[in-house]
Structure formats: C-alpha cells, structure tokens
Design an enzyme around this catalytic site. Sequence first.
Site, PDB file in Angstrom:
ATOM      1  N   SER A 186       0.846  -1.192   0.000  1.00  0.00           N
ATOM      2  CA  SER A 186       0.000   0.000   0.000  1.00  0.00           C
ATOM      3  C   SER A 186       0.881   1.241   0.000  1.00  0.00           C
ATOM      4  O   SER A 186       2.105   1.173   0.032  1.00  0.00           O
ATOM      5  CB  SER A 186      -0.898   0.007   1.237  1.00  0.00           C
ATOM      6  OG  SER A 186      -0.139   0.332   2.379  1.00  0.00           O
ATOM      7  N   SER A 228       1.382   3.101   2.364  1.00  0.00           N
ATOM      8  CA  SER A 228       2.132   3.157   3.618  1.00  0.00           C
ATOM      9  C   SER A 228       3.157   2.035   3.628  1.00  0.00           C
ATOM     10  O   SER A 228       2.801   0.862   3.636  1.00  0.00           O
ATOM     11  CB  SER A 228       1.183   3.012   4.812  1.00  0.00           C
ATOM     12  OG  SER A 228       1.912   2.918   6.010  1.00  0.00           O
ATOM     13  N   THR A 262       0.980  -6.019   6.374  1.00  0.00           N
ATOM     14  CA  THR A 262       1.806  -5.341   7.379  1.00  0.00           C
ATOM     15  C   THR A 262       1.880  -3.848   7.133  1.00  0.00           C
ATOM     16  O   THR A 262       2.198  -3.085   8.049  1.00  0.00           O
ATOM     17  CB  THR A 262       3.228  -5.930   7.390  1.00  0.00           C
ATOM     18  OG1 THR A 262       3.800  -5.814   6.085  1.00  0.00           O
ATOM     19  CG2 THR A 262       3.203  -7.386   7.804  1.00  0.00           C
ATOM     20  N   CYS A 263       1.591  -3.417   5.895  1.00  0.00           N
ATOM     21  CA  CYS A 263       1.573  -1.976   5.621  1.00  0.00           C
ATOM     22  C   CYS A 263       0.487  -1.286   6.438  1.00  0.00           C
ATOM     23  O   CYS A 263       0.646  -0.146   6.878  1.00  0.00           O
ATOM     24  CB  CYS A 263       1.320  -1.709   4.144  1.00  0.00           C
ATOM     25  SG  CYS A 263       2.532  -2.443   3.045  1.00  0.00           S
ATOM     26  N   LEU A 264      -0.648  -1.995   6.608  1.00  0.00           N
ATOM     27  CA  LEU A 264      -1.794  -1.422   7.314  1.00  0.00           C
ATOM     28  C   LEU A 264      -1.949  -1.998   8.713  1.00  0.00           C
ATOM     29  O   LEU A 264      -2.891  -1.638   9.420  1.00  0.00           O
ATOM     30  CB  LEU A 264      -3.078  -1.682   6.513  1.00  0.00           C
ATOM     31  CG  LEU A 264      -3.103  -1.130   5.085  1.00  0.00           C
ATOM     32  CD1 LEU A 264      -4.360  -1.587   4.365  1.00  0.00           C
ATOM     33  CD2 LEU A 264      -3.023   0.390   5.104  1.00  0.00           C
TER      34      LEU A 264
END
Length: 656
Positions: A342, A344, A628-630
């Site tokens: 993502s 992030s 893991t991005c979110l």
Amino acid sequence: MVGEFLDVFVRSGLARLLVRLYLLSTWPVHHYRAKAAMECFLDSSAIVRMPLHVKAWTAPLCLSFCQAMVSDYPGNNGREDPLYKDIRGRLAVVIALHGQLLPKEWVINHLTPFAVETANEVIANYNAGFLPETDALLEFKKFFSALCREMAHVWQQADNLSLLPSRHRQPQPLQQTIVLTLTAIELLMLVDQLLSRLPPLPPSEHMVNTLWVLLATVDSWTDVRSDHILLAGLRETIRARAARLNALVLGTGAARSRQEDVVRLSPRLKRVLWFDARRHLAAAMLPMPLSGSDSEHLPQPFELLVDRTRLLENSFVCVSRASRHELLNCKLTVRFLHEEASHSQAGVTREWLVLVCRALFDPQLTLFCPCPHNRRRFFLNEASAANHRLNLQYLNFAGRIIGLALMYNVQVGVLFDRTLFVQLAMDDITEDPLLALDDIADADPLLHASCRQILEMEPVVVGSGVLGLTPTRQVSPGGRNVAVNSLNRRHFVDQLITNIFVNSTKEQLVSFAEGFSSMLVDPGMRGAFFRTLYLEDLDKMLGGSVGAIDVEEWKGNVEYRGYNEEDEQIKWFWEAVESMTAEEQRRLLFFWTSVEYLPLDGFRGLGFGLIISRALDETSDHLPSSSTCLNLLNLPSYTSFAMTLSRLKIIAQEHV
C-alpha cells in the site's frame, strides 16, 4: 606583513589614541570617524579574507580597544558603551576560532578578566529577575572555553615538570586559577537556582541553552583543576536536582542535543538520568526519519527493491552502494519483488530490517557469535577473518543496518555483548580497550570462570607451578613460554582477554563501526552515542521487550472491521492467542504487523493501532492473511475454537 603592521599599531599606542578621539573629541565628525575606524576591525567580511595568523593578531588589537575604553571612559562606564560590547564580542569570536595561534600566557593573562566580566553579567541578569542575555552568555562560553584549553595545557606541563629542580619549572597561573575557580563556584550556585526554577512544562529554548552552557562550563573547569569544593558541589547539585536534569534533557531539542557541550556532558550525567532521557540524547545523534509530508519536496524517495529469495545479497548490494545522503536524507521505502504494497511502506520497512538482521546475525554466516546462555546476544566472530575482504564489507553493511534500525525505532531482536559495546564506546577503536574480566562473562562463561579462579587462588598455589599454566598462544611479546605466577597473573588475564576479544577482531570492529558511524548525523559521535547509554538501554532500543505479551493490552490496541468484540470468532481468536506460548505470540504479531519484539512500553510505543478485518472472500479452510503496511489481519469466519486455534498455530510456525 599585515600582522607586523597590526603589531606596530598596537605597540605604538595608536589604538588608545583612536579610542580617546572617539570618547573625548568635542567635534562630532572626529567622534564618528574614530568610531568608523574601529568598526573596520569588526567587519566580518574583511576579516574572513585575512590569513589565519593575521586573524589571530586582531585579538590584541581588540583587547587594546577594550582596555582603553574601560580606562579612559568618562565616569568609568566604558563597559556599557555599545561599541565596547561589539568589540568584546569580536574578541570572543577571534579567540574561539583562532585563539590556539596566540601564546598561552597571553590568553590566560588577558582573557581571565573578560571571562569574569561576562560571568558577572550573566549572574547580574539573573539576580535582576531576567535570564542571561544571549550575547553575554555566548561570549562567556567562548572566553571560558579558551581559558580551559590553555590552562589545561599549562597545568599539565607544570605537573610533568614538578619533579624537576625549581629553576626548570614553569610559572604556574595560580592567581588566574583561583579567580576562575571562584567564578565557577558562583556559576554552579546559579545552575542550582535555575534548575530549581525549571518549569514542569517544556522549558524555553533560552533557559535550556543557558543551563547547558553553565553546566558544561563548570564541568570543564573541574577537568582543569580538581578543586574539591567545586567537585563536591557539582556532584551534590546533580544528585539533588536529578529530576530537574531529566526535565532539562527531555526539553532539549535534537539540534541542541548534538552540540559539543551536551554531547560531552551526557555520559557524565547518565547515572542520574532516566532511560527516556538517555534514549532522547542518543536518538538526537541519529537522523530524524522523514515522514510522508517531509518528503513531498524531495525529488524521489530512496526505494529498495528486494527479492525475498535473495534477501541478504540484494539488501547488501543496495545498501552498500547507497550514498550516505540517500540513506539519511531521503525517505527509505522497501518493496519486495512481485509483492504489492500500500501507500504506507512503514510495515514493509520494519519487516525488511528484522529479516536482514536475522540473516546477518545468523551464526552460520560467521560474522557474529551468539553468547552460550543467550542466543540473542552477539559478539564479533574471529572466524570471520576467513573470506576476509567480503566479510569486512558485510560487517560494514551490518553497521549500517543497525543504524537504520535505531533510526527507524525498529526492535530487531538483536542484543550486543558487552565486549562489543565497550569497544564501540571508544572514540578511537584502533586503541586497545581494557576489557574487565566481567565484560566477557556472557561471551565466554568458561574462560570467565577460569580467569576468575586464577585471580582468586592463593598466591602460593599459583606460584608453585602445580597448575602448569603457560600460554598456549602468545598473549604478549615474548610471553609464550613464561609461566603464570602470583605476580604476573593479572597481566596474563588482561592480555588473554585482549588477545581473544580485541586483537583477533580488530579489523572486523573497524568495519562494523565505520558502517554504524555513517548512519549518525555526525560520524564522529559514534563513541559518544554508546557512552551516553548503558548496555541495558541499547538492549531495550534494539532488542525490545522479551517478556510475555500482555494480551489485554494487545486487545486494547485493536479495532475491528466486519466484526465486533462480542462475536464468537473474536472471542475464540483471543482465547487462542492467550493459550499460545510467548514465542508463538511473537510470531503471530510479526506476521500481522512485522513487529516481533515490542518496545519497552508495549503497544503504546508502536505509534500505531492494529486492525482485525473479516475476510469476506475466504472460507473457513483458509488461513488468516495480513497486510503489514496497514497492520491488518484478515480473519476468516471460523466455526469453532479448535479451528481458530489450529489455523493460528500454523501461522505461528517459524518459517511461515
């Protein structure tokens, strides 16, 4: 030639005549011309173009102007004249930059009155109810620092010559020493009063700067002459005002924390500082990671594209080839080949740092050795001398990765052994540190026990030769065939420790330290960084918490999407988590967030929340998935507790 002209100008008395023309002339035109002439020597642009030795010669000229203004000023108010303060300020600047080019005796004799004068102004401002003026404080700092430097040299020479006949001894600056010691004691009293007034809220920048300047001044003078009254007063102030000192440290900005006086004082204050304060000072030496808003004006973030199947090799090439500017001044983003991420990227970067550290500190790579009783604690492996050149490059890379982990506040689960920590805390790592016997207790418990036994034996037993102790390898020049006895056993133990833990890994240490240093704002701060911390502090910053995870706190940091707390699937989920071992819980957390070891303050220290989302398109046969991005866990709608537990157990297996 210019320096000679300036010398003639001073010696001829023309400087004083110029001052008298400025002070006493009844013609305004003469007054202003004299002032303009003196201001020529305050012109920074003109002075910058001068050779160094000529710049230094402007100091006696400024001194002559100041002395004449004090002695000839009507009503003895010369020190209040703005021109006097401008000239004194120029003198302070010249001394700070070029004072080492002037004779030491000249500096000591002529600058002591200015140091006392500016110190008195600082104290008078406080007594009048104001914080010291910035100009007076900075001038005082420059004068006093120059005096400390020259006094230390003169007293060291005097101490070295003290055993010689009196005719060979150099005169000692006793009067100036007494005056400056009394001034330092007065300033220490001012420090105590300022600390007592330090507000609980973040103090003002001016208050912070004033306290650091005064503390550093008093501390530096104790290095010049160890006056017992001053030393006792400084220790008592530090002890009694420990809480206020912590408030001072935590209220000091990163840029101010990196200045020389704070960096020098930090290791000396650390015994009364809290962990948060010590971490604050150390973190200031690391660059501030760029957030998304910070990087809007940068051309591009620095992106690493890594193949998971060649994780270590890819990462080594990318990071080793990256410039220091790219790693410190661009926003680092990591992307795994053939994987979508993502907008992030923080979770992927965390995961990458943890995985790379696992690979680098894997004993099979032979760069580091784990301690026998704590496999997370490592020291340098002398076997890395094999494949020498490549291993040194990998150790430099390892230093960079550890620096990045600290910079991004990622707990990678790696702990340093004390033998490595002590050596990294030295300013010059090419010198041999004196490792204490207890420093090797974790790295080699058997050697530690054996050496302690040798040192604690009765002298008659060691000297009898019953033990048959002779070095199996040369631990000092000519020492291979020297038997160990009660007289040389301490030397034998010290040399043995140095040979095993220092000499055998010297090049490896240099490579690792160079890599780590390159990640600091100022590479020269590496020794100060480690001296500011205790080993246990670094354990917390790099290794994170090793205890069981507080599941109740974990629950409190989770929000739900498509579920609520009362759903059976959520109750089963947390019941399954509570039944797991601590290791399984960490693996689940890593799968979910790329965080394996929590910060010391638990989930609060992560700076983000976690999400459990209902997996709409997946059946109960599927395993949970994550982003893991979110920090998001997609949880299928399992139909029983047993099914939930079995699926989470699979996730918690080590190599999933």
